[in-house]
Design an enzyme around this catalytic site. Structure first.
Site, short mmCIF file in Angstrom:
data_model
loop_
_atom_site.label_atom_id
_atom_site.label_comp_id
_atom_site.label_asym_id
_atom_site.label_seq_id
_atom_site.Cartn_x
_atom_site.Cartn_y
_atom_site.Cartn_z
N LYS A 54 -17.30 -11.25 -0.01
CA LYS A 54 -18.17 -11.36 -1.19
C LYS A 54 -17.39 -11.03 -2.46
CE LYS A 54 -22.30 -10.33 1.42
NZ LYS A 54 -23.12 -9.31 2.02
N GLN A 98 -25.71 -3.88 1.99
CA GLN A 98 -25.24 -4.57 3.20
C GLN A 98 -25.96 -4.02 4.43
OE1 GLN A 98 -23.06 -7.17 3.25
NE2 GLN A 98 -23.40 -7.33 5.44
N ASP A 121 -30.58 -10.77 -2.54
CA ASP A 121 -30.77 -11.15 -1.13
C ASP A 121 -32.16 -11.76 -0.91
OD1 ASP A 121 -28.61 -10.70 0.64
OD2 ASP A 121 -28.89 -8.52 0.51
N1 GUN Z 1 -25.99 -8.53 6.89
C1 GUN Z 1 -25.94 -9.73 7.53
N2 GUN Z 1 -26.38 -10.72 6.72
C2 GUN Z 1 -26.71 -10.12 5.54
C3 GUN Z 1 -27.20 -10.64 4.30
O1 GUN Z 1 -27.45 -11.83 4.11
N3 GUN Z 1 -27.40 -9.72 3.33
C4 GUN Z 1 -27.14 -8.39 3.51
N4 GUN Z 1 -27.39 -7.57 2.49
N5 GUN Z 1 -26.69 -7.90 4.64
C5 GUN Z 1 -26.46 -8.77 5.65
#
Ligand code: GUN
Length: 291
Positions: A54, A98, A121
């Site tokens: 990211k 996360q 998200d």
């Molecule tokens: N863990 C696995 N996929 C995601 C996601 O799309 N967003 C977040 N914040 N954590 C994750």
């Protein structure tokens, strides 16, 4: 005949190029640089990889990124305090926690604490509700990525039977919700499918999956979807990322599915890269809303 490969990696690159140009225009007009703050609690190896990817993606498109690393024994109160701080920081436009979080922290309580306008998200109940009602503020990243692959590969969704295998809050449920919307509600983001959602308790699963024009595997089990579960010529979208002794594999038995499906996403290089691209999209949208 082998199925057509749907190149998620290439589509993600294309979208990131579009976002980069839009970010540049936004910075010029507003004098603000979009900023994404990611919060990582503990040292789950997969999460470390996602967060690093990211950060790199942000850099590529001109978005500022912050990484807040907390130890695995961080208290819920300390994590909530950090989220409050980020919510109140006008230089931060998107806040991402996360997942998964350590088991002593109540995930829902944390996700509900993220300011809805910074919820890139789209996990906050207000944003989930807006998507369900067909008036989204943010589209959830992985489901939006799936829809972008279908659209950009010219795969018709309207009137088709989409079968979603998996009912997670992150993928299955929101994706089913998006696919069923009138296209006028979500614009190009979804369109008029007939949707069936299957899950671990579904009876006669292969009978249902074989009806799918578009089969989406998001169950989190390696090679769960076998060739006999696929209608010849169907489009198969594999959202799974499973670490096995054979390396990363999807939820679909890819080699066998290639011989039956009309089109299929590989793992890696399919849906995965789109998730990050759509996160950048939401970060720019968040910055626009806060400008
Ligand atoms: N863990 C696995 N996929 C995601 C996601 O799309 N967003 C977040 N914040 N954590 C994750």
């Amino acid at each position: 005949m082998a199925a057509r490969l749907l190149d998620g990696k290439g589509i993600a690159k294309q979208i990131q190029g579009e976002i980069k140009a839009e970010v540049s225009e936004f910075v010029e007009k507003s004098g603000m640089t979009p900023c994404l703050a990611a919060v990582l609690v503990g040292d789950d190896p997969a999460s470390q990889v996602y967060v690093r990817n990211k950060e790199r993606a942000c850099e590529r498109v001109g978005v500022t990124s912050q990484l807040h690393r907390l130890s695995a024994d961080t208290t819920e109160a300390d994590l909530l305090a950090l989220i409050e701080q980020l919510n109140g920081d006008s230089s931060v436009h998107g806040v991402l926690v996360q997942l998964p979080l350590p088991s002593h922290i109540a995930e829902t309580k944390i996700l509900d604490a993220v300011h809805p306008l910074k919820d890139v998200d789209s996990f906050h109940p207000e944003n989930v509700g807006l998507v369900v009602q067909g008036r989204p503020r943010f589209l959830p990243c992985t489901p939006h990525g799936v829809v972008q692959i279908l659209h950009r590969c010219g795969i018709e969704i309207s009137g088709k039977h989409a079968v979603v295998v998996g009912r997670s809050e992150i993928v299955g449920k929101p994706l089913a919700n998006m696919l069923v919307q009138r296209s006028s509600n979500l614009g190009p983001a979804a369109a008029n499918a007939t949707v069936t959602v299957c899950h671990s308790r579904t009876a006669n699963l292969p009978v249902i999956t074989r009806q799918a024009d578009i089969l989406i595997a998001a169950i989190g089990q390696a090679k769960f979807i076998t060739a006999d579960m696929i209608k010849p010529g169907a489009t198969v979208i594999d959202v799974g990322i499973n670490r096995t002794d054979d390396g990363l594999v999807g939820d679909v038995d890819f080699e066998a599915a290639l011989e039956v499906a009309g089109a299929i996403t590989p793992v890696p290089g399919g849906v995965g890269p789109l998730t990050i691209a759509m996160l950048l999209w939401n970060t720019l949208a968040a910055a626009r809303m806060q400008s």
